[in-house]
Design an enzyme around this catalytic site. Structure first.
Site, mmCIF file in Angstrom:
data_model
loop_
_atom_site.group_PDB
_atom_site.id
_atom_site.type_symbol
_atom_site.label_atom_id
_atom_site.label_comp_id
_atom_site.label_asym_id
_atom_site.label_seq_id
_atom_site.Cartn_x
_atom_site.Cartn_y
_atom_site.Cartn_z
ATOM 1 N N HIS A 25 0.854 -1.190 0.000
ATOM 2 C CA HIS A 25 0.000 0.000 0.000
ATOM 3 C C HIS A 25 0.889 1.239 0.000
ATOM 4 C CE1 HIS A 25 -3.056 2.579 2.538
ATOM 5 N NE2 HIS A 25 -2.850 3.083 1.326
ATOM 6 N N HIS A 27 1.389 4.724 -2.673
ATOM 7 C CA HIS A 27 0.942 5.410 -3.902
ATOM 8 C C HIS A 27 2.170 5.979 -4.602
ATOM 9 C CE1 HIS A 27 -3.305 5.220 -2.616
ATOM 10 N NE2 HIS A 27 -2.749 5.210 -1.419
ATOM 11 N N HIS A 207 -9.356 1.111 -0.667
ATOM 12 C CA HIS A 207 -9.271 1.864 0.579
ATOM 13 C C HIS A 207 -10.669 1.856 1.198
ATOM 14 C CE1 HIS A 207 -5.602 3.305 -1.208
ATOM 15 N NE2 HIS A 207 -5.340 4.119 -0.207
ATOM 16 N N GLU A 210 -10.930 4.363 6.304
ATOM 17 C CA GLU A 210 -9.708 5.113 6.658
ATOM 18 C C GLU A 210 -10.132 6.272 7.559
ATOM 19 O OE1 GLU A 210 -7.824 6.953 3.285
ATOM 20 O OE2 GLU A 210 -6.178 7.804 4.466
ATOM 21 N N ASP A 288 2.012 4.255 2.627
ATOM 22 C CA ASP A 288 0.956 5.032 1.960
ATOM 23 C C ASP A 288 1.529 6.123 1.041
ATOM 24 O OD1 ASP A 288 -1.673 5.567 1.326
ATOM 25 O OD2 ASP A 288 -2.216 6.436 3.253
ATOM 26 N N ASP A 289 1.958 7.232 1.607
ATOM 27 C CA ASP A 289 2.550 8.343 0.828
ATOM 28 C C ASP A 289 3.752 8.843 1.631
ATOM 29 O OD1 ASP A 289 0.177 8.849 -1.207
ATOM 30 O OD2 ASP A 289 -0.741 8.714 0.770
HETATM 31 N N1 ADE Z 1 -4.478 8.322 -2.265
HETATM 32 C C1 ADE Z 1 -3.243 8.551 -1.828
HETATM 33 N N2 ADE Z 1 -3.188 8.397 -0.510
HETATM 34 C C2 ADE Z 1 -4.430 8.085 -0.094
HETATM 35 C C3 ADE Z 1 -5.003 7.823 1.153
HETATM 36 N N3 ADE Z 1 -4.309 7.841 2.300
HETATM 37 N N4 ADE Z 1 -6.300 7.557 1.204
HETATM 38 C C4 ADE Z 1 -7.004 7.529 0.088
HETATM 39 N N5 ADE Z 1 -6.520 7.781 -1.115
HETATM 40 C C5 ADE Z 1 -5.235 8.054 -1.212
HETATM 41 ZN ZN ZN Z 2 -3.505 4.798 0.475
#
Ligand code: ADE
Ligand code: ZN
Length: 341
Positions: A25, A27, A207, A210, A288-289
């Site tokens: 997970h 991006h 997702h 969240e 995630d990011d």
């Molecule tokens: N796209 C990138 N990061 C995300 C996240 N944390 N939740 C949903 N979409 C995303």
């Molecule tokens: Zn994500």
């Protein structure tokens, strides 16, 4: 899962780095660090959101999910040429390899680029593949792509954009995904996109829960056929949805650093990771990011170590979960699991 009593033990960074693990997970566009963002802006003669690395770091601070999504989409706008995608894919796989990842599944905001950015998918895809192959050629890391749907664009628009994805090379596409707010799920036909992917032999992930409620996870599993859930942290107060995940062995790819950075939870103590593990939910850890949230895969393992009092058996269990539930080949999985045994 085995737990230990002391919460003051130092995190065994090098032992955890040495565990073969998958990241399921992350991006691709969320791996653009401040220096790379400035480089991309310069490359395209575009105005960056700030002029310095420190300035972009500040811009990568989010009060809430809508603010994050707005800025995340601004990053997408700076990714224009195949080499932009190749650069960031190569850099991230190198970074993941340095943390002991043997396999990475890169979520790519396909509908964002196609429908909102007006870009063609084939050169984006080919650029990503080029960058991944460059990194893999050096490090041997394995990788797959998860083109995803941004539901705020609407189901019809996303369905059309995903047809462009399905019409191109699918050899590296291991699943389709869905990110962003779930408000439109009950009233729009996103199921059709997942069914279409399934008809092509492509599984789905999504997702869910969240920032939202447990119903999102039920919807993702029952309507979209999701094989993994990204986040899923909202399920812990709903025993029925917890049971659904446990009985079907559907993992949650949890990103604690992301949850803190987006204020999905108020504090480490409020994070449900420990309760998810205790409830028997299969968890994999993910970043995630990462630069947007000032985190990394290893820092996520450190959070689990500290917050859940895990020992090395617990760390290895999380690594094993990530490999077992990846879309890597059975041969690769067998090799990595043997190293973990
Ligand atoms: N796209 C990138 N990061 C995300 C996240 N944390 N939740 C949903 N979409 C995303
Ligand atoms: Zn994500």
């Amino acid at each position: 899962m085995t737990t230990s009593q002391s919460s003051t033990r130092p995190f065994p960074l090098e032992e955890v780095r040495a565990l073969p693990k998958a990241e399921l997970h992350v991006h691709l566009e969320g791996t653009v660090d401040p220096a790379t963002l400035l480089e991309l802006a310069e490359r395209h003669g575009a105005r960056p959101p700030a002029d310095t690395v420190e300035g972009v770091q500040d811009w990568y601070r989010f009060e809430d999910f809508p603010m994050f999504l707005e800025r995340y989409f601004a990053v997408l706008e700076l990714l224009r040429e195949p080499e932009d995608f190749a650069t960031i894919a190569e850099r991230y796989l190198d970074a993941a390899h340095a943390q002991g990842a043997v396999h990475v599944e890169l979520h790519v905001s396909a509908t964002g680029h196609i429908a909102e950015g007006g870009k063609a998918w084939a050169p984006i895809h080919d650029g990503i593949v080029e960058g991944c192959q460059r990194a893999a050629g050096r490090t041997g890391i394995s990788w797959g792509l998860i083109p995803d749907i941004s539901p705020h664009l609407g189901a019809e628009v996303c369905a059309e954009a995903m047809e462009e994805v399905f019409a191109h090379d699918l050899d590296h596409v291991v699943a389709i995904g869905m990110g962003g707010p779930a408000e439109s799920w009950p009233t729009q036909d996103f199921e059709a996109i997942y069914r279409r992917a399934e008809s092509l032999g492509i599984p789905g992930v999504a997702h869910a829960a969240e920032h939202g409620d447990p119903w999102e996870v039920r919807h993702a599993v029952e309507r979209f056929g999701a094989r993994r859930i990204q986040h899923g942290i909202g399920v812990v107060d709903d025993p029925d949805v917890v049971a659904l995940l446990v009985e079907r062995g559907i993992p949650c790819d949890v990103a604690p650093g992301s949850n803190l950075a987006l204020n999905a939870v108020a504090s480490p103590a409020a994070h449900p990771l420990r309760r998810m593990l205790e409830a028997g939910i299969t968890v994999t850890l993910a970043s995630d990011d990462p630069p947007l949230f000032r985190t990394s895969l290893l820092e996520e393992y450190q959070r689990a170590w500290e917050w859940c009092d895990l020992d090395m058996d617990g760390m290895a269990r999380l690594a094993r979960n990530s490999i077992e539930h990846s879309f890597a080949s059975d041969t690769d999985k067998g090799r990595w699991l043997a190293r973990l045994a």
